[in-house]
Design an enzyme around this catalytic site. Sequence first.
Site, PDB file in Angstrom:
ATOM      1  N   HIS A 130       0.800  -1.230   0.000  1.00 12.87           N
ATOM      2  CA  HIS A 130       0.000   0.000   0.000  1.00 12.87           C
ATOM      3  C   HIS A 130       0.831   1.277   0.000  1.00 12.87           C
ATOM      4  CE1 HIS A 130       1.041  -0.257   4.233  1.00 12.87           C
ATOM      5  NE2 HIS A 130       0.726   1.013   4.333  1.00 12.87           N
TER       6      HIS A 130
HETATM    7  C1  UD1 Z   1      -2.043   5.111   6.087  1.00 16.93           C
HETATM    8  C2  UD1 Z   1      -0.757   5.586   6.772  1.00 16.93           C
HETATM    9  C3  UD1 Z   1       0.320   4.539   6.617  1.00 16.93           C
HETATM   10  C4  UD1 Z   1      -0.159   3.186   7.098  1.00 16.93           C
HETATM   11  C5  UD1 Z   1      -1.430   2.835   6.366  1.00 16.93           C
HETATM   12  C6  UD1 Z   1      -1.988   1.505   6.797  1.00 16.93           C
HETATM   13  C7  UD1 Z   1      -0.171   7.983   6.808  1.00 16.93           C
HETATM   14  C8  UD1 Z   1       0.649   9.021   6.160  1.00 16.93           C
HETATM   15  N1  UD1 Z   1      -0.249   6.821   6.163  1.00 16.93           N
HETATM   16  O1  UD1 Z   1      -1.780   5.003   4.689  1.00 16.93           O
HETATM   17  O2  UD1 Z   1       1.445   4.919   7.402  1.00 16.93           O
HETATM   18  O3  UD1 Z   1       0.834   2.228   6.871  1.00 16.93           O
HETATM   19  O4  UD1 Z   1      -2.391   3.851   6.617  1.00 16.93           O
HETATM   20  O5  UD1 Z   1      -3.138   1.181   6.070  1.00 16.93           O
HETATM   21  O6  UD1 Z   1      -0.699   8.202   7.866  1.00 16.93           O
HETATM   22  N2  UD1 Z   1      -9.280   4.458   2.243  1.00 16.93           N
HETATM   23  C9  UD1 Z   1     -10.453   3.735   2.329  1.00 16.93           C
HETATM   24  N3  UD1 Z   1     -10.914   3.417   3.574  1.00 16.93           N
HETATM   25  C10 UD1 Z   1     -10.280   3.790   4.707  1.00 16.93           C
HETATM   26  C11 UD1 Z   1      -9.097   4.541   4.600  1.00 16.93           C
HETATM   27  C12 UD1 Z   1      -8.600   4.850   3.365  1.00 16.93           C
HETATM   28  O7  UD1 Z   1     -11.059   3.392   1.340  1.00 16.93           O
HETATM   29  O8  UD1 Z   1     -10.763   3.456   5.805  1.00 16.93           O
HETATM   30  C13 UD1 Z   1      -8.748   4.799   0.883  1.00 16.93           C
HETATM   31  C14 UD1 Z   1      -9.048   6.213   0.450  1.00 16.93           C
HETATM   32  O9  UD1 Z   1      -9.237   6.195  -0.919  1.00 16.93           O
HETATM   33  C15 UD1 Z   1      -7.763   6.939   0.770  1.00 16.93           C
HETATM   34  C16 UD1 Z   1      -6.711   5.877   0.530  1.00 16.93           C
HETATM   35  O10 UD1 Z   1      -7.331   4.647   0.929  1.00 16.93           O
HETATM   36  O11 UD1 Z   1      -7.582   8.070  -0.022  1.00 16.93           O
HETATM   37  C17 UD1 Z   1      -5.443   6.081   1.312  1.00 16.93           C
HETATM   38  O12 UD1 Z   1      -5.725   6.250   2.697  1.00 16.93           O
HETATM   39  P1  UD1 Z   1      -4.765   7.154   3.637  1.00 16.93           P
HETATM   40  O13 UD1 Z   1      -5.262   7.122   5.040  1.00 16.93           O
HETATM   41  O14 UD1 Z   1      -4.536   8.480   2.996  1.00 16.93           O
HETATM   42  O15 UD1 Z   1      -3.386   6.432   3.545  1.00 16.93           O
HETATM   43  P2  UD1 Z   1      -2.965   4.918   3.633  1.00 16.93           P
HETATM   44  O16 UD1 Z   1      -2.379   4.575   2.324  1.00 16.93           O
HETATM   45  O17 UD1 Z   1      -4.083   4.071   4.171  1.00 16.93           O
END
Ligand code: UD1
Length: 373
Positions: A206
């Site tokens: 991810h």
């Molecule tokens: C975040 C953390 C990362 C951690 C990871 C674990 C930061 C900078 N990054 O990254 O350190 O390893 O979580 O998963 O804090 N989304 C969903 N559902 C959710 C959350 C996210 O669909 O519950 C999707 C959304 O499209 C979002 C994307 O995933 O834009 C990325 O989510 P985000 O929280 O920005 O970063 P992660 O890649 O999950």
Amino acid sequence: MKIINVVGARPNFMKMAPIIEELNRFPGRFRHMLVHTGQHYSESMSASFFRDLGMPLPDINLEVGSGTHAEQTARVMVEFEKVCLKEKPDLVIVVGDVNSTMACTITAKKLGIRVAHVEAGLRSRDMAMPEEINRLCTDVLCDLLFTTDHFANENLAAEGIAPEKVHFVGNVMIDTLLKHRELAAGLGIVEKFGLKKKGYAAVTLHRPSNVDDPQVLGGILEALSEIARDVPVVFAMHPRTRKMVGEFGLGHLLNTGATPGGVWAVEPLGYLEFLCLNMHARMVVTDSGGLQEETTVLGVPCITVRQNTERPITCEVGSNLLAGSAKERILECGRDIIHGRVASGSVPEKWDGAAARRIVEVLLAEAPSAQRG
Ligand code: UD1
């Protein structure tokens, strides 16, 4: 001592669960509440973990959701400041290295509230990684720094952090793993998926550096397709990764059907189901930080698809292969594991299930003199 415990994203929940459990053993000494920033919000990325881990539901959910780094960090700060002003805690406990960790640390410190960081001192030295910025900002501000290994202790010393703030307690994530290991082992997810124990590779990816670039992601998926000729590959796919596979038109490299074969993409799994999949895997391929640690304890060979790791202890003890993101190198590591050419690992010091107990011992010693700092 009044404490606010903070969680935000998937890897935070299993770190906080044992701390809450341990704090609950001393009701006369600690009053504590749980704040979920809402950085992760999907059923599979958040709610299922509360159920699997038997965690109390959050007292407050800030519901910040997804966004750019600045948007997400800013929203957490604005909302968490209101909570701190109302609740006036003596201490805020943050875990890990996600945006919520840093945002809540800055907010609390600017209100003069003491902050404890669990999993302090990890460093990848890679400033292109948002988590590295989060780690540095958090550690420089925190009053109590709880570390998992000797590298972390050395990093903090080299950065001039006063030694009396640093406590080497071990790894809370491993507390949770050891507690749930037996329960997870009996779940039968391997059979449910139509796989054989020690006969498949479990994959998670991810990190933006791997999944936000079509060339890099395409190369990794090609390497996984090659590995899948030898052992079935199960890819528990993070929402970010699924989105990018779609945007880059790489879906043809995945099997999205109902049964294994090739690189089989499944939904992200809950904590217990993934632990079951992980412990019975022939190998794990990942860019997650936590999985490098979990495979180390489970004795499962791990290929880490990154150029660096903030967890070098997992390479030092022998079970983690740092492969980078290039197709050929991932494949080479995969073949080495399939042909048994990997060193057997050992478990790092104090990754023994008692890290949360050690943290609370430190807090108990602090409790009488807890002051707003
Ligand atoms: C975040 C953390 C990362 C951690 C990871 C674990 C930061 C900078 N990054 O990254 O350190 O390893 O979580 O998963 O804090 N989304 C969903 N559902 C959710 C959350 C996210 O669909 O519950 C999707 C959304 O499209 C979002 C994307 O995933 O834009 C990325 O989510 P985000 O929280 O920005 O970063 P992660 O890649 O999950």
